[in-house]
Design a protein around this motif. Structure first.
Motif, short mmCIF file in Angstrom:
data_model
loop_
_atom_site.label_atom_id
_atom_site.label_comp_id
_atom_site.label_asym_id
_atom_site.label_seq_id
_atom_site.Cartn_x
_atom_site.Cartn_y
_atom_site.Cartn_z
N GLY A 80 -57.86 -19.10 26.57
CA GLY A 80 -57.79 -18.10 25.50
C GLY A 80 -57.37 -16.74 26.04
N THR A 81 -57.79 -16.43 27.27
CA THR A 81 -57.44 -15.13 27.86
C THR A 81 -55.93 -15.02 28.08
N PHE A 82 -55.32 -16.06 28.66
CA PHE A 82 -53.87 -15.99 28.90
C PHE A 82 -53.10 -15.99 27.58
N LEU A 83 -53.62 -16.72 26.58
CA LEU A 83 -52.95 -16.69 25.27
C LEU A 83 -52.99 -15.27 24.71
N ALA A 84 -54.14 -14.63 24.82
CA ALA A 84 -54.28 -13.27 24.28
C ALA A 84 -53.41 -12.28 25.06
N MET A 85 -53.31 -12.47 26.37
CA MET A 85 -52.47 -11.59 27.18
C MET A 85 -51.01 -11.72 26.77
N CYS A 86 -50.61 -12.96 26.52
CA CYS A 86 -49.23 -13.22 26.11
C CYS A 86 -48.98 -12.59 24.74
N ALA A 87 -49.94 -12.80 23.82
CA ALA A 87 -49.79 -12.26 22.47
C ALA A 87 -49.68 -10.73 22.51
N ALA A 88 -50.51 -10.10 23.34
CA ALA A 88 -50.54 -8.64 23.39
C ALA A 88 -49.26 -8.05 23.98
N THR A 89 -48.58 -8.84 24.84
CA THR A 89 -47.38 -8.29 25.50
C THR A 89 -46.08 -8.83 24.89
N GLY B 202 -64.41 -6.65 30.98
CA GLY B 202 -63.53 -6.26 32.09
C GLY B 202 -62.12 -6.81 31.88
N ILE B 203 -62.04 -8.06 31.45
CA ILE B 203 -60.71 -8.66 31.27
C ILE B 203 -60.03 -8.01 30.05
N ALA B 204 -60.83 -7.52 29.08
CA ALA B 204 -60.25 -6.80 27.93
C ALA B 204 -59.50 -5.56 28.43
N LEU B 205 -60.04 -4.93 29.49
CA LEU B 205 -59.37 -3.74 30.05
C LEU B 205 -58.07 -4.15 30.74
N VAL B 206 -58.07 -5.32 31.37
CA VAL B 206 -56.82 -5.81 31.99
C VAL B 206 -55.77 -6.00 30.89
N ILE B 207 -56.17 -6.61 29.78
CA ILE B 207 -55.22 -6.83 28.68
C ILE B 207 -54.69 -5.49 28.17
N ALA B 208 -55.61 -4.54 28.00
CA ALA B 208 -55.19 -3.21 27.54
C ALA B 208 -54.21 -2.61 28.54
N GLY B 209 -54.51 -2.75 29.84
CA GLY B 209 -53.64 -2.20 30.88
C GLY B 209 -52.26 -2.82 30.87
N LEU B 210 -52.19 -4.10 30.53
CA LEU B 210 -50.89 -4.79 30.48
C LEU B 210 -50.00 -4.24 29.37
N THR B 211 -50.65 -3.68 28.33
CA THR B 211 -49.87 -3.20 27.18
C THR B 211 -49.72 -1.68 27.18
N ALA B 212 -50.34 -1.01 28.19
CA ALA B 212 -50.37 0.47 28.15
C ALA B 212 -49.18 1.07 28.89
N ASN B 213 -48.80 2.27 28.47
CA ASN B 213 -47.77 3.02 29.19
C ASN B 213 -48.34 3.50 30.52
N GLY B 214 -47.62 3.35 31.59
CA GLY B 214 -48.04 3.90 32.88
C GLY B 214 -49.06 3.03 33.60
N TYR B 215 -49.81 3.67 34.50
CA TYR B 215 -50.73 2.94 35.37
C TYR B 215 -52.16 2.94 34.83
N THR B 216 -52.82 1.79 34.95
CA THR B 216 -54.24 1.69 34.63
C THR B 216 -54.96 1.28 35.90
N LYS B 217 -56.07 1.97 36.22
CA LYS B 217 -56.88 1.56 37.36
C LYS B 217 -58.21 1.07 36.82
N ILE B 218 -58.59 -0.15 37.20
CA ILE B 218 -59.85 -0.71 36.71
C ILE B 218 -60.82 -0.84 37.87
N GLU B 219 -61.93 -0.13 37.77
CA GLU B 219 -62.95 -0.22 38.82
C GLU B 219 -63.96 -1.31 38.49
N ASN B 220 -64.76 -1.67 39.48
CA ASN B 220 -65.83 -2.66 39.30
C ASN B 220 -65.30 -4.05 38.99
#
Ligand code: UD1
Length: 415
Positions: free
Chosen positions: A235-244, A371-389
């Protein structure tokens, strides 16, 4: 450790889905029941599995792990206490209680404690352990379980808890009793546990329905078993694909386990095709907003809720997401909002007003799926996203950066 991500890239290509985290944990716990060797294939190489194997070693099992295969020999297992520090590290280690009791008719473990997504009490485990003949005392923060004999009983779960269902099954496998669980959890991981146990010679019936029956047996045999695919990673990879707005083929998975997720992706505008072990997804344009309510299986999984939250930040319109299983599963919302998302929380509901584009910034993972929700957001965001923890994310995703890089993402791990 941190992830550094650069958006906006379409994800395209093939992803091999790993073995299921949530099936691995109870199955690893169950390996100690036979007092012999158990060989497990398709085990995901993730932190939660490593912690579980560490606990099994401390209990006296011999663990021989090579890549995604592990041989566990529990013939010399001689301890029945789960150490407090490891119990804290992995809440689901509570599942070991059932199989340790099953093997030794006694177990000592500490309260798993609160957790990042909510209180997660274990009252249903304890209350129903008592009903099958297990005496329980609390002593200096430890729960001490003893029993002469597992009793024949019919137990009704007030809520279909996945962990309580698994624990009760595990405790009663080696007995001369019969256990019936009504309002049992129906998750596919419980079906996988049943198949594993029966392959060893147990008699468990009904997993996948809300009524499960265990007929106790005297002994179990050696076993080899392949863990089912991870439906949440799928489901995570499907959502990542859908978001991008990407286009992916997911291999070695099982679409039957995530029907409500596929339905929601189609409602959001994705094109999905599937055959026995593969799912193909194509997301051509901006997603449409959708509404989601989490429910026990076969409803929409709570583990997919934050993932869809991350995916829907850019959708057209307003999505309404209602969380009915855990009380604290919106912890990633302030972080998503820092990236420009417009999410408002009202009780157990998140109202997500879609924006055109998120902006990369520094954020912090607070739990695995958040945490993975932030990765998805980062994949769709302009510029760089840094995710800690990112330790939270690594608890449940095998080789995330490698898999994402292969399908076109720019993601790096850094100190
Ligand atoms: C499992 C999954 C987790 C998933 C969850 C629900 C594993 C390792 N974890 O967790 O990823 O999100 O199922 O699908 O398989 N509850 C009580 N008392 C109890 C037990 C549970 O009140 O004794 C409550 C919990 O606080 C929660 C709800 O019941 O609100 C669901 O919990 P449960 O189904 O037990 O989840 P887990 O087995 O912990």
């Amino acid at each position: 450790m941190k992830y550094k991500l650069k958006g906006v890239k379409k994800l395209e290509g093939i992803v091999n889905i790993s073995g299921s985290k949530n099936a691995s944990l109870p199955i690893l716990a169950a390996t100690i029941l036979n007092g012999k060797k158990a060989t497990i294939y398709n085990l995901p190489d993730i932190k939660d599995v490593k912690t579980t194997l560490k606990i099994l070693e401390l209990l006296g099992c011999k663990v021989d792990k090579k890549k995604n295969k592990v041989i566990i020999d529990s013939s010399n297992m001689d301890k029945y206490t789960v150490p407090h520090d490891l119990m804290r590290e992995l809440r689901s280690s509570v599942i070991l209680a059932g199989s340790i009791i099953g093997r030794f008719k006694r177990a000592i473990f500490s309260y798993p404690g609160g957790c990042e997504i909510g209180a997660r009490p274990i009252d249903l485990h304890i209350e129903n352990f008592k009903k099958i003949g297990i005496n329980i005392e609390e002593n200096a923060g430890y729960i001490v379980c003893n029993c002469d004999k597992i009793k024949t009983a019919e137990v009704h779960l007030e809520f279909p808890s996945v962990g309580a269902t698994e624990n009760l099954i595990l405790a009663s496998i080696l007995s001369d009793a019969e256990l019936t669980i009504t309002n049992a959890a129906m998750e596919p991981e419980i079906v996988d546990l049943q198949e594993f146990l029966n392959r060893m010679g147990a008699k468990v019936y009904g997993a996948g329905t809300n009524c499960i029956k265990v007929v106790g047996v005297k002994r179990l045999k050696e076993v080899s078993y392949t863990i089912m695919p991870d439906r949440i990673e799928t489901g995570t990879f499907l959502a990542m694909c859908a978001a991008t707005s990407g286009n992916l083929e997911l291999k070695n998975t099982n679409y039957n386990h995530i029907i409500p997720v596929l339905d929601k992706l189609e409602e959001a505008g994705c094109k999905i095709e599937k055959d026995k072990n593969n799912i193909y997804i194509e997301a051509k344009k901006r997603l449409r907003a959708i509404d989601i309510k989490t429910l026990p299986y076969p409803g929409f999984p709570t583990d997919m809720q934050s993932i869809f939250l991350g995916m829907l930040c850019n959708a057209k319109g307003t999505s309404v997401i209602t969380e009915n299983i855990f009380e604290n599963r919106f912890k990633c919302v302030p972080e998503l909002n820092r990236m420009g998302a417009k999410i408002k929380i009202e009780g157990n509901t998140a109202i997500v007003k879609g924006v055109r584009r998120l902006t990369g910034t520094e954020v912090r993972a607070t739990d695995l799926r958040g945490g993975i929700a932030l990765v998805i957001a980062g994949l769709t965001a302009n510029g760089y996203t840094k995710i800690e923890n990112i330790g939270f994310i690594e608890r449940g995703y095998e080789k995330l950066e490698t898999k994402l890089t292969k399908i076109g993402a720019s993601i790096y791990k850094e100190r």
